[in-house]
Design a protein around this motif. Structure first.
Motif, mmCIF file in Angstrom:
data_model
loop_
_atom_site.group_PDB
_atom_site.id
_atom_site.type_symbol
_atom_site.label_atom_id
_atom_site.label_comp_id
_atom_site.label_asym_id
_atom_site.label_seq_id
_atom_site.Cartn_x
_atom_site.Cartn_y
_atom_site.Cartn_z
ATOM 1 N N PHE A 1 0.857 -1.184 0.000
ATOM 2 C CA PHE A 1 0.000 0.000 0.000
ATOM 3 C C PHE A 1 0.893 1.234 0.000
ATOM 4 O O PHE A 1 1.883 1.298 0.737
ATOM 5 C CB PHE A 1 -0.909 0.007 1.228
ATOM 6 N N VAL A 2 0.541 2.224 -0.813
ATOM 7 C CA VAL A 2 1.347 3.444 -0.944
ATOM 8 C C VAL A 2 0.567 4.639 -0.406
ATOM 9 O O VAL A 2 -0.601 4.850 -0.762
ATOM 10 C CB VAL A 2 1.729 3.693 -2.417
ATOM 11 N N TRP A 3 1.220 5.424 0.447
ATOM 12 C CA TRP A 3 0.658 6.686 0.941
ATOM 13 C C TRP A 3 1.537 7.812 0.412
ATOM 14 O O TRP A 3 2.592 8.115 0.976
ATOM 15 C CB TRP A 3 0.636 6.701 2.461
ATOM 16 N N PRO A 4 1.152 8.472 -0.687
ATOM 17 C CA PRO A 4 1.932 9.612 -1.174
ATOM 18 C C PRO A 4 1.734 10.794 -0.234
ATOM 19 O O PRO A 4 0.604 11.217 0.019
ATOM 20 C CB PRO A 4 1.342 9.883 -2.562
ATOM 21 N N LEU A 5 2.810 11.323 0.276
ATOM 22 C CA LEU A 5 2.721 12.359 1.307
ATOM 23 C C LEU A 5 2.390 13.718 0.709
ATOM 24 O O LEU A 5 3.040 14.173 -0.236
ATOM 25 C CB LEU A 5 4.035 12.444 2.078
ATOM 26 N N SER A 6 1.394 14.366 1.268
ATOM 27 C CA SER A 6 1.126 15.757 0.933
ATOM 28 C C SER A 6 1.943 16.639 1.876
ATOM 29 O O SER A 6 2.458 16.163 2.896
ATOM 30 C CB SER A 6 -0.369 16.063 1.083
#
Length: 365
Positions: A305-310
């Protein structure tokens, strides 16, 4: 074994040499360096006024440069909060984020508008979220986050200075965004509203804060309004906030729920195969956090699972949420990679699995 204090490095890159001639960055730095509350408040007011002047003249480039060239998250957050303050006028545009967890066996499409917008508005009055429903105008359409992100700050500033009716009419032209799905997915949509402050500066709706007792009846009402044949739907409303803040909060909520769905599905699958899940969290070049669930000695049944950081995401908070989620799922082997890892190995994105990391300290082999 699980770490008592889960920790991940922050992989985001900040400007090493911010432009010295950008007044917004300079003012943000002075605010952060202020030694007294009065000094801090004075500079916050000055930054808000400077931003408002540029918004009035539609001079967006210096603001965009300041946000892009911030040399720390603290500076970015200071600028972002001041921009939100500058956009706060007598007319307030706000949004209520909806995280939609939906599943279907074949192709399906959730509606892009509320079936009963009047009932939606009435319910919010009955549950106490809105004190005077007659003073709040809700748009019937569900809006995609990209659509809201496309509304320029200078336009929001003009809407905040005008009438509530003018703001509603302007926003009514934004396109509805039905949800197309095949299988399971987690989606984000927004219901947008407009309200006018009274003579005392008060709004007829409670913005920000936590989801209260109104959350359950609103969820049930939205599930009924968006009901679609062949689709299992679970709607998760979040607290309404001013538009820019709602965009941030909605994105974070969507990723948090998606991580929960990913973990639940993969852990269940591994245990069906009599495999003990191993959870790994890592930070990667390019500004992403990645999470995997795998099992020792098994190379096929892992998933990532990927969480692209804002810019406003908190890495410590996300790490803690993941650790708590694994504890709730009774996963004992949880590993956190202590250094920023590569984005790719050749052309293949890097994901760590159980046989690639040491259980103690999660040191890359």
């Amino acid at each position: 074994m699980s770490q008592s204090a889960p920790s991940l490095p922050d992989p985001r890159q900040y400007s090493a040499t911010p432009p010295v001639n950008n007044d917004f960055l300079r003012q943000a730095g002075v605010i952060l360096a202020a030694t007294t509350a009065d000094e801090k408040e004075m500079w916050q007011s000055a930054l808000k006024s400077s931003l408002a002047e540029h918004l009035e003249r539609e001079e967006m480039l210096p603001i965009s440069v300041a946000l892009a060239m911030a040399d720390s998250q603290a500076v970015y957050r200071t600028l972002w909060q001041a921009l939100g303050d500058a956009l706060d006028g007598d007319t307030v545009v706000f949004a209520l984020p909806l995280v939609l967890v939906a599943g279907s066996k074949g192709a399906a499409r959730l509606p892009g508008e509320l079936a009963d917008p009047e009932g939606f508005a009435s319910l919010l009055g009955r549950v106490g979220l809105v004190s005077d429903p007659a003073r709040v105008a809700w748009l019937p359409q569900l809006l995609h986050p990209d659509t809201l992100a496309g509304v320029k700050s200078s336009q929001l500033y003009r809407l905040a200075q005008g009438s509530a009716d003018a703001a509603r009419d302007t926003l009514a032209a934004l396109p509805a965004a039905p949800v197309s799905l095949s299988g399971e997915g987690v989606f984000l949509r927004y219901v947008v509203g407009v309200a006018r402050r009274d003579a005392n500066g008060e709004l007829p709706i409670a913005l920000s804060g936590a989801v209260g007792a109104w959350g359950m009846p609103l969820m049930q009402s939205l599930n009924a309004m968006l009901k679609t044949d062949g689709v299992t739907l679970f709607t998760i409303p979040r607290a309404p906030q001013a538009l820019t803040a709602a965009l941030v909060a909605g994105g974070q909520a969507r990723h948090e729920v998606a991580m929960q769905v990913f973990a639940s599905n993969r852990i269940r699958r591994l245990r069906e195969l009599s495999l003990e899940p191993v959870a790994i969290a890592s930070a990667h070049e390019g500004g992403e956090l990645r999470f995997t669930l795998s099992a020792r000695g098994d190379v096929k049944n892992w998933e990532g699972f990927v969480w692209p950081l804002s810019p406003l995401d908190s890495v410590p908070l996300i790490a803690r949420q993941f650790a708590e989620l694994m504890a709730d799922c009774r996963v004992d082997d949880v590993r956190f990679v202590p250094q920023v890892a590569a984005d790719k190995d050749g052309e293949v994105p890097v994901f760590f699995t159980a046989d690639e990391l040491s259980p103690a300290g999660a040191v890359i082999q």
